[in-house]
Design an enzyme around this catalytic site. Structure first.
Site, mmCIF file in Angstrom:
data_model
loop_
_atom_site.group_PDB
_atom_site.id
_atom_site.type_symbol
_atom_site.label_atom_id
_atom_site.label_comp_id
_atom_site.label_asym_id
_atom_site.label_seq_id
_atom_site.Cartn_x
_atom_site.Cartn_y
_atom_site.Cartn_z
ATOM 1 C CG HIS A 124 -9.523 2.230 -1.879
ATOM 2 N ND1 HIS A 124 -8.958 1.462 -2.855
ATOM 3 C CD2 HIS A 124 -10.682 2.668 -2.383
ATOM 4 C CE1 HIS A 124 -9.753 1.429 -3.909
ATOM 5 N NE2 HIS A 124 -10.816 2.158 -3.649
ATOM 6 C CB CYS A 169 -11.092 -4.268 -13.449
ATOM 7 S SG CYS A 169 -12.370 -3.178 -12.844
#
Lengths: 385, 385
Positions: free
Chosen positions: A203, A325
């Site tokens: 990805h 994150c």
């Protein structure tokens, strides 16, 4: 209309049209389980085999060296924990700037009798030779040094480090998730230098989420994380995610074919963006080190990174902050702290990562909006002072 | 034209149109990383949250009890190995007919100081109470008994077994991968009976490959298999496979809504198929036990299962044999051997598993072709004799 300008390609990438088109038939037509011994199963097996050849070709490996996993985090864990499970506890050496999916399994080992050496980096974010040598003096049984850092884009000379580590005879792994598609990644060359395993992921290169690979020198003994039906030469059981693996294969082929053109184009955009940032007073992290052509990591004194990212988002630009994150209480980036960046400046970190659809117009637009937001933020701060 | 009649729904299923349509926007439009703090990231997070609610609702759990993994094998390994890692070595009890992705991690524990009790089953494939009690006498810290068997379709009374296991205070897991969508699966009810964890998977119910869940009572302490960014409450790190998770959510919703209608329809086809098989002299495995409405597992004396599956495949019917699917040298099914089936008969095992697109015409067609193939095979054998 859902279309802010996407400048966060190091986080994930849109699936390329060619990739999606290759995946689609495997959802509702060629949907077989690759282990099934009938027409549907054989079609699925053939698709997985073809994808394995494509991934191998893209990274200069043999298809039998490709172990498919569900993602880069799993592949990194598979190496660190899987290789450790076949060894007596010893020393594991990783760089201080590894992704959490290398660092956390290494820290798990440290709680199980292993000794963990986190190799220091210099101010530009490169592994320090002197501390690497200190790590080697402990004869590490396992080493993991990433090819390119996800935050700074700084590239390590992994081949040289592996060469130097050869006499200590440990298994040497490199997380190449951010490198693939942006710079040349060649497992054969790295393997000759002494690298035994490489992680690459779908990805990050225009492929779908849900597929990645641990490219593995067959001499390395690994205990699977997921045991069961014996898929992937017994190293990763579970029904193969055929559409995702197919997409990964196509994405790898495209990435390998386009890596030079992409790099040339992105380097130009990167220089343009960094020039504009410096003109606005930004500090660029990793300057002086060899870096990925797509990554720009910067901070502006007195400006909070999270706040700026939020402002830019509302203005239509999707970029990342340097904070952890998935944390509710963002800490400054461990990568920047390891580089000796002051915590106050590190809290200002913002990452722009370019990709296939990035244009000069987007870079211009970004710089304009940033300039405007900075004036607002600073005006606000000035008023509050 | 690629369209043999698919009668292997226990191996995998075609992705439903509604599911594929829900997934598609997440490949090239809403492609964000769910951890990113911008519009693309929030859209991805929202999609994952919605899917989590759908999966939870379908299995009668709370969304916070749903831990997404890349597949059923990973979820089963996560329970067995992850729970064991937080305990001192003790006894683990599993049924003798568990899927390899429960049995293999249990056997790995057995090599690390755990004692493994494989609970015997009766001739119909049900867990034997007397041997289950013997296992309980060892006060197992971990138990894993599947809800429905993938080969025979035999359903275990997991609630009753968990009730009986309660005083021994071990963590009780059940692999519900084959049960979901075919019979009612309710985690709340099972949890009250004493079940602490449940595995469900997407690609067995018309969802995509690449998503599954461990539904987990929060009292169970689990060490992750994949450590890193701290996704899924720290139990499973790695970028969420958003499209697959979205598809899983939609598939769960459809499965829960259609389970009664499906079961009624499939029970009729199952009876029809089994009637025809018995007329051709077949032995049906699991007769006398409660079974899934879609699974028919049989053998015909003197006919090799692998050979028959190959013949049926060439005649346009995709079914499974009872042999270990990924083995080059097929052994008779461990499930049938545990049921006391003679190895010669077990080698004849063929599994037909029906699903959403299965019709009475397909069952009729299958029985006709089977009859023809049997006459050929037996004629051939008679000639050879």
């Amino acid at each position: 209309m859902f279309a802010p300008v996407y400048l966060d390609y190091n986080a994930t990438t849109p699936v390329l049209d060619e990739v999606r088109d290759a995946m689609l038939p495997h959802f509702s037509q060629r949907y077989g389980n690759a282990s099934s011994r009938h027409e549907y199963g054989r079609a699925a097996r053939l698709a997985v085999d073809t994808a394995r050849e494509r991934v191998a070709a893209a990274v200069g490996a043999h298809p039998t060296e490709v172990v498919f996993t569900s993602g880069g985090s799993e592949a990194n864990n598979l190496f660190v924990r899987g290789a450790a499970a076949c060894l007596k506890p010893g020393t594991i050496a990783i760089s201080a700037i590894e992704h959490p999916c290398v660092r956390e399994p290494a820290r798990l080992l440290a709680r199980r009798g292993w000794s963990l050496h986190e190799v220091a980096v210099d101010r530009a974010g490169r592994v320090r030779s002197d501390d690497f040598d200190r790590a080697l003096a402990k004869r590490p049984a396992l080493l993991s040094i990433m090819l390119a850092n996800n935050e700074t884009g700084v590239i390590q000379d992994v081949a040289a480090l592996a060469q130097r580590a050869k006499p200590s005879r440990g298994w040497f792994h490199s997380d190449a998730v951010q490198a693939l598609g942006k710079i040349l990644v060649n497992f054969r060359a790295l393997n000759e230098a002494g690298v035994h395993a490489l992680t690459v992921s779908s990805h990050k290169i225009g492929g779908p989420k849900g597929a990645a690979a641990l490219v593995l020198d067959k001499r390395v003994e690994i205990e699977p994380l997921v045991a069961g039906g014996g898929h992937e030469r017994g190293l990763r059981s579970g029904t193969e995610n055929v559409p995702a693996i197919v997409g990964f294969g196509v994405a790898c082929e495209l990435a390998a074919r386009q890596v030079y053109d992409n790099a040339t184009r992105l380097t130009r955009l990167q220089a343009m963006l960094e020039g504009g940032l410096v003109a606005q007073g930004a500090t660029i992290f990793g300057l002086g080190a060899e870096r990925l052509p797509n990554t720009i990591y910067f901070a502006l004194e007195g400006v909070d990174g999270e706040t700026l990212v939020g402002q830019l988002d509302r203005a239509g630009y999707a970029v990342a902050s340097g904070a952890a994150c998935s944390s509710a209480n963002p800490e400054p980036s461990h990568v920047l702290l390891a580089m000796g960046v002051a915590p106050e400046l590190a809290r200002g970190a913002v990452r722009v990562s370019l990709g296939r659809d990035s244009t000069a117009e987007m870079v211009d637009g970004f710089l304009l909006v940033l300039n405007e937001k900075l004036r607002q933020l600073r005006g606000f701060t000035a008023l509050a002072a």
